[in-house]
Design a protein around this motif. Structure first.
Motif, PDB file in Angstrom:
ATOM      1  N   THR A  59     -32.017  40.105 -25.993  1.00 31.15           N
ATOM      2  CA  THR A  59     -32.605  38.777 -25.810  1.00 31.15           C
ATOM      3  C   THR A  59     -34.116  38.762 -25.985  1.00 31.15           C
ATOM      4  OG1 THR A  59     -32.648  39.119 -23.409  1.00 31.15           O
ATOM      5  CG2 THR A  59     -30.733  37.967 -24.329  1.00 31.15           C
ATOM      6  N   GLY A  60     -34.781  39.835 -25.602  1.00 30.41           N
ATOM      7  CA  GLY A  60     -36.236  39.887 -25.770  1.00 30.41           C
ATOM      8  C   GLY A  60     -36.633  39.822 -27.234  1.00 30.41           C
TER       9      GLY A  60
ATOM     10  N   SER B 271     -35.816  36.375 -28.768  1.00 29.25           N
ATOM     11  CA  SER B 271     -36.805  35.391 -28.328  1.00 29.25           C
ATOM     12  C   SER B 271     -38.126  35.569 -29.083  1.00 29.25           C
ATOM     13  CB  SER B 271     -37.022  35.533 -26.816  1.00 29.25           C
ATOM     14  OG  SER B 271     -38.023  34.666 -26.376  1.00 29.25           O
TER      15      SER B 271
ATOM     16  N   ARG C 198     -37.705  34.175 -32.606  1.00 26.74           N
ATOM     17  CA  ARG C 198     -37.719  32.698 -32.584  1.00 26.74           C
ATOM     18  C   ARG C 198     -39.144  32.179 -32.414  1.00 26.74           C
ATOM     19  NH1 ARG C 198     -33.025  33.372 -29.643  1.00 26.74           N
ATOM     20  NH2 ARG C 198     -34.139  33.150 -27.677  1.00 26.74           N
ATOM     21  N   SER C 199     -39.917  32.825 -31.551  1.00 30.57           N
ATOM     22  CA  SER C 199     -41.294  32.371 -31.305  1.00 30.57           C
ATOM     23  C   SER C 199     -42.172  32.524 -32.539  1.00 30.57           C
ATOM     24  CB  SER C 199     -41.907  33.113 -30.115  1.00 30.57           C
ATOM     25  OG  SER C 199     -42.286  34.436 -30.473  1.00 30.57           O
TER      26      SER C 199
ATOM     27  N   GLN D  32     -30.816  36.121 -38.141  1.00 25.65           N
ATOM     28  CA  GLN D  32     -31.923  35.179 -38.136  1.00 25.65           C
ATOM     29  C   GLN D  32     -32.643  35.244 -39.474  1.00 25.65           C
ATOM     30  OE1 GLN D  32     -34.469  35.858 -34.706  1.00 25.65           O
ATOM     31  NE2 GLN D  32     -33.081  34.724 -33.389  1.00 25.65           N
TER      32      GLN D  32
END
Length: 196
Positions: free
Chosen positions: A155-156, A159, A162-163, A188
Motif C-alpha cells: 500500500t505504501g 500510494s 498515485r501521488s 498502474q
C-alpha cells in the motif's frame, strides 16, 4: 528528517543530503561504481528476506544482481532504460529502473520494473526522489506511457505512485504466489503524453 545510520553507515551518512545519480554519473565515480552491485544486492536481499514484493521469493544472489544491473546499465546507454541510484553520503540507500518494452509495437512505452529502498531509509523521501527522477528520465527519453505493477498489499508504494500521477488500470486477484499466500497484482500507468 534523515534516517539513522545503519550497519556500515557513518554518522556523516546520516546527516548527508540525499543524492539521486543517473547510471552515467554512477559510472563516472569509480568508487561508487565498484561497490554498486554489492550494495544493491545487500538492499535487495534484505528486503526480499523481509517479505518485500520485488519479484523474488528468496534473496537474489550476488551474480544475479550484478548481471541484472549490467544489463540495465547497457540498455540505459542505448536510451532503452534508465537506472537511478540514491545515496546518503557514500552509502547506497535505494535504486530503481525502467526499461522499454521489447515488442516493436510497444517500444514507445516503458515499465518501471524495480524500485527498492533500504529499510533503514524508508519514510525519508528516497522512494519519491527515485521515482520522480525515473519519471523525468522517461519524459526526456520520449517515453509515452510509463507502466508498473505492484503487489496489492504494498500500500505504501501504491500510494506513492498515485501521488506522482499514476493511475490503476487493472488488477489480477490472487495472482502473486508467495508460498501459500496469494496477493493481487496491481497495474498502474502514467500517461506522459498528457504532460507534454
Amino acid at each position: 528528517m534523515n534516517p539513522a545510520p545503519t550497519s556500515g553507515a557513518t554518522a556523516d551518512d546520516a546527516t548527508a543530503d540525499l543524492v539521486v545519480l543517473h547510471a552515467r554519473q554512477l559510472a563516472a565515480d569509480p568508487e561508487r561504481a565498484a561497490a554498486f552491485a554489492a550494495s544493491a544486492r545487500r538492499i535487495l536481499a534484505d528486503l526480499v528476506a523481509g517479505g518485500a514484493a520485488l519479484g523474488w521469493v528468496e534473496p537474489p544472489s550476488q551474480n544475479e544482481v550484478a548481471e541484472l544491473l549490467a544489463r540495465v546499465a547497457s540498455e540505459a546507454r542505448a536510451s532503452d532504460a534508465s537506472l537511478r541510484a540514491a545515496y546518503l553520503g557514500r552509502r547506497l540507500v535505494g535504486l530503481g529502473y525502467w526499461r522499454r518494452y521489447a515488442r516493436p509495437t510497444h517500444r514507445p512505452h516503458a515499465d518501471l520494473e524495480k524500485l527498492a529502498v533500504d529499510s533503514a531509509a524508508k519514510g525519508h523521501g528516497v522512494g519519491r526522489a527515485l521515482t520522480a527522477a525515473l519519471i523525468a528520465d522517461a519524459e526526456e527519453a520520449g517515453v509515452e506511457v510509463l507502466t508498473l505493477d505492484a503487489r496489492g498489499d504494498n500500500t505504501g508504494a501504491l500510494s506513492l505512485y498515485r501521488s506522482l500521477g499514476f493511475s490503476e488500470y487493472g488488477r489480477l486477484p490472487d495472482f502473486v504466489a508467495v508460498g501459500g499466500r496469494r496477493y493481487d497484482k496491481v497495474f498502474q500507468m502514467l500517461d506522459l503524453r498528457r504532460r507534454r
